[in-house]
Design a protein around this motif. Structure first.
Motif: not given
Length: 452
Positions: A49-65
């Motif tokens: 999760l930390v690597d994903m976030v730091n690489q600019g990939e947002f994991p919560l696509k179902d959270e508008p905004g």
């Protein structure tokens, strides 16, 4: 820092925030702090999760905004993530705890994540910092346990003297977090007035919602539990009514549509069960809290839990009844589960009622297929999820609607009749018109709906 120094650092944007636990609620919380102009670091043990976030990939696509906010704060270098507490906590002025508080197999709340982080804070917390607990916990856990864990036995830290601790329980509904953060009042409680004042200033800067002062931490946490247990109990009431109305030929949806016109009726709906990390856990937290004061039989909450936990069994009974009418053997039949998440339109299967339903179907000897738009081509509960709804229907003898995702609301009974191998439909969320279902020739059963 003094109150005035905290206030100055908030206004100047120099206040440094660390959010521990960047999951479903913690990550949006961290992004909200960063979006307010405060330098924020997210801390989590999940390295992927930390690597994903730091690489600019947002994991919560179902959270508008939040995808837009995520891109903004990364570009502004206001947010980053790490797995190393030693790199985050000592440099932070405010530590926000957004950690899970699940149940164990005996339905006893498990606060091990908070206890572990508490011990780590004792080692790494800087003097003068503020600790804010957003996790949902039993009243008294801060005062009776977490405070002492952070203080330790070496007199290095003393709450109210060289660090502050308080609570601001999260109030967000998954799938609507940004909307709730911008709309719903927040509760603030602390072990001393100075900490209370500082927390209010910080949260007013970040969320600009009404902040309701509580006399202490335990009262704030009591309010949070009360609101969620209220919902769990009311759903249980409606689920029990559904069982009665089925037998008496009364349609519960017709009842509820009329009942909600009364000014003081708050509508809740029946279903296959109550899942997620909040309502089931919060009810058991309240039960556990009551036991500490000698209330070994907290009957109303325990009964509510028993009713809601029995609903997967009822769904199976409806299926058996429908198969009996169709003169089809449920053993070795293929059952399609529509929706496996614990609530509509989010990607989350925590404590979903779909899991016990699937388990019971396997016990009956049925083959189980899963179609959920959030888990196409994934593997859940040992089953490879389907990617094509129409093809899945063609291969199935019956379908069970477990989660009312938006795309399922448009399913036409005539289409289901012409596509399914056998016309058996179990609608645990009452999204299909039962009269249309009958006219189309479906063998239809809905929770709280009598046979037509």
């Amino acid at each position: 820092m003094s109150e005035s120094e905290f206030n100055n650092s908030i206004q100047s944007g120099s206040l440094k925030i660390c959010v521990i636990g960047i999951g479903r609620i913690g990550l949006p919380t961290a992004l909200s702090f960063a979006n307010s102009g405060l330098s924020t670091i997210g801390l989590d043990i999940n390295s992927e999760l930390v690597d994903m976030v730091n690489q600019g990939e947002f994991p919560l696509k179902d959270e508008p905004g939040y995808p837009t906010i995520f891109e903004k704060v990364l570009k502004e270098k206001k947010f980053t993530a790490t797995t190393k507490i030693q790199d985050a906590v000592p440099q932070s002025d405010v530590i926000v705890l957004s950690l899970p508080t699940p149940m164990d197999k005996q339905n006893v709340p498990n606060y091990d994540a908070l206890r572990l982080v508490g011990r780590q804070l004792h080692e790494f917390l800087s003097s003068g910092s503020i600790v804010i607990v957003e996790s949902t916990i039993e009243p008294g856990f801060i005062e009776n346990e977490l405070k002492s864990i952070i203080e330790g036995n070496d007199l290095k830290l003393t709450a109210g003297k060289n660090f502050g601790i308080g609570v601001c329980p999260e109030t967000a509904n998954p799938g609507q977090i940004l909307n709730d953060f911008e709309r719903l009042p927040r509760l603030v409680g602390a072990i001393d007035q100075r900490t209370h004042n500082i927390i209010k200033k910080i949260y007013k800067h970040v969320f600009t919602v009404d902040l309701i002062s509580m006399p202490d931490c335990k009262t704030a946490n009591a309010v949070k539990l009360t609101t969620n247990v209220f919902r769990d109990l009311n759903i249980a009431f409606i689920n029990e009514l559904a069982l009665i109305f089925e037998k008496s030929g009364i349609d519960i949806m017709t009842v509820l549509e009329a009942a909600k016109t009364k000014y003081n009726f708050q509508v809740h709906y029946p279903g296959a069960g109550v899942g997620g990390p909040c309502l089931p856990v919060n009810s058991y937290q309240m039960i556990n809290f009551a036991k500490t004061f000698g209330f070994d039989n907290f009957s109303i909450v325990e009964t509510g839990r028993r009713i809601n936990e029995s609903m997967p069994d009822h769904v199976i009974e409806l299926l058996k009844d429908a198969f009996s009418e169709s003169c089809t053997d449920i053993k070795q039949s293929t059952i399609l589960i529509l929706g496996v998440t614990y609530k509509p339109d989010i990607k989350d299967v925590q404590l979903t009622p779909a899991e016990p339903i699937i388990s019971k179907l396997h016990q009956l000897g049925s083959n189980v297929k899963i179609y959920d738009p959030y888990f196409k081509n994934s593997t859940l509960f040992g089953i490879n999820c389907e990617s094509n709804l129409v093809e899945s229907l063609k291969q199935s003898d019956a379908l069970i609607v477990v989660t009312a995702h938006k795309e399922f609301h448009d399913l036409e009974p005539a289409f289901l009749k012409s596509t399914l191998k056998s016309p058996v439909v179990i609608d645990s969320r009452c999204i299909i018109n039962q009269f249309d279902a009958k006219n189309a020739g479906l063998i239809y059963r809905g929770v709280g709906r009598g046979k037509l």
